[in-house]
Design an enzyme around this catalytic site. Sequence first.
Site, mmCIF file in Angstrom:
data_model
loop_
_atom_site.group_PDB
_atom_site.id
_atom_site.type_symbol
_atom_site.label_atom_id
_atom_site.label_comp_id
_atom_site.label_asym_id
_atom_site.label_seq_id
_atom_site.Cartn_x
_atom_site.Cartn_y
_atom_site.Cartn_z
ATOM 1 N N LYS A 51 0.842 -1.201 0.000
ATOM 2 C CA LYS A 51 0.000 0.000 0.000
ATOM 3 C C LYS A 51 0.873 1.246 0.000
ATOM 4 C CE LYS A 51 -3.796 -2.387 2.375
ATOM 5 N NZ LYS A 51 -4.530 -2.639 3.635
ATOM 6 N N GLN A 111 -4.005 -1.639 9.907
ATOM 7 C CA GLN A 111 -4.087 -2.960 9.288
ATOM 8 C C GLN A 111 -4.677 -3.972 10.265
ATOM 9 O OE1 GLN A 111 -3.435 -3.463 6.048
ATOM 10 N NE2 GLN A 111 -3.961 -5.615 6.157
ATOM 11 N N ASP A 166 -10.446 3.154 4.873
ATOM 12 C CA ASP A 166 -10.900 1.761 4.803
ATOM 13 C C ASP A 166 -12.422 1.683 4.746
ATOM 14 O OD1 ASP A 166 -8.872 -0.194 4.685
ATOM 15 O OD2 ASP A 166 -8.349 0.113 6.790
#
Length: 300
Positions: free
Chosen positions: A57, A101, A124
């Site tokens: 990412k 994460q 997200d």
Amino acid sequence: MSAVTARRIDGTALASALRARVAAAAADLRARAGIVPGLAAVLVGADAASEVYVRSKGKAAEAAGLRSFTHRLAADAAPAALLDLVHRLVADEAVDGILVQLPLPRQFDASAVIAAIAPAKDVDGFHVVNAGLLVTGRSDQALVPATPQGCMMLLGSVHERLAGLDAVVVGRSNIVGKPVASLLLAADCTVTIAHSRTCDLETKCRNADILVAAVGRAGFVRGAWIKPGATVIDVGINRVAGADGRARLVGDVDHDEARAVAGAITPVPGGVGPMTIACLLRNTVIAACRRRGIAVPAVI
Ligand code: GUN
């Protein structure tokens, strides 16, 4: 078995085109307004797969002309230390998008951590505000989770219209199953969400014009479960030992079987995975624009 082979939906190519559009949008923002969207990723512990995802990412963000910040905490970090970091990122003007994460080590309450992220920086799309906007049909105001958004773009490359199609989503996670079901419903599909307690899963899957597999079990969906000509989106990324003893990635669908029945299918790797990263970058640019009241570049 029939010799018919499903069309391969090329997620790598679609993602690369989207990343190029995100890069063009970022370059435009920089030239017009001096804005460089920033993405902060937080990795807690040293889970090997999470390390790979966070690194990918960060690299993709930089390649698209975004700023990338990676923050690491030890696996035994105190929950307060993570919340404190998230609060600092929320207050940081250089940060437009924050992702923590998942999964987190056991001592953390993931929902409390997600709740600490400002919805406007929640790239997200996991915060209840973004989830609520999505489920109430206001996805245009939400930050939409990247993997489900990527699934919809992959479907869009096959189907001009989704309205009226029967969609079955296998898996009910907050990260994929529920949001992808909301997006399919918003696209006027008739949606079934199946899960580990679903009765007669095979029959329900065999009714699907669109089958989204997101269960995290290698080869779980068999060829005989697929309606001939259906479009199959395989969200699974499972590491298994290959015949040569080396690890390889496989999806939640038995691809050898499915290819002979489906009309179109995403490969693993090279399907949903690359789209997830491209959609995360897209969300970061969207967040950067919305936070400043600037129009989101139409190109993305
Ligand atoms: N773990 C698995 N998928 C995801 C994702 O999309 N975002 C985050 N933050 N963690 C994940």
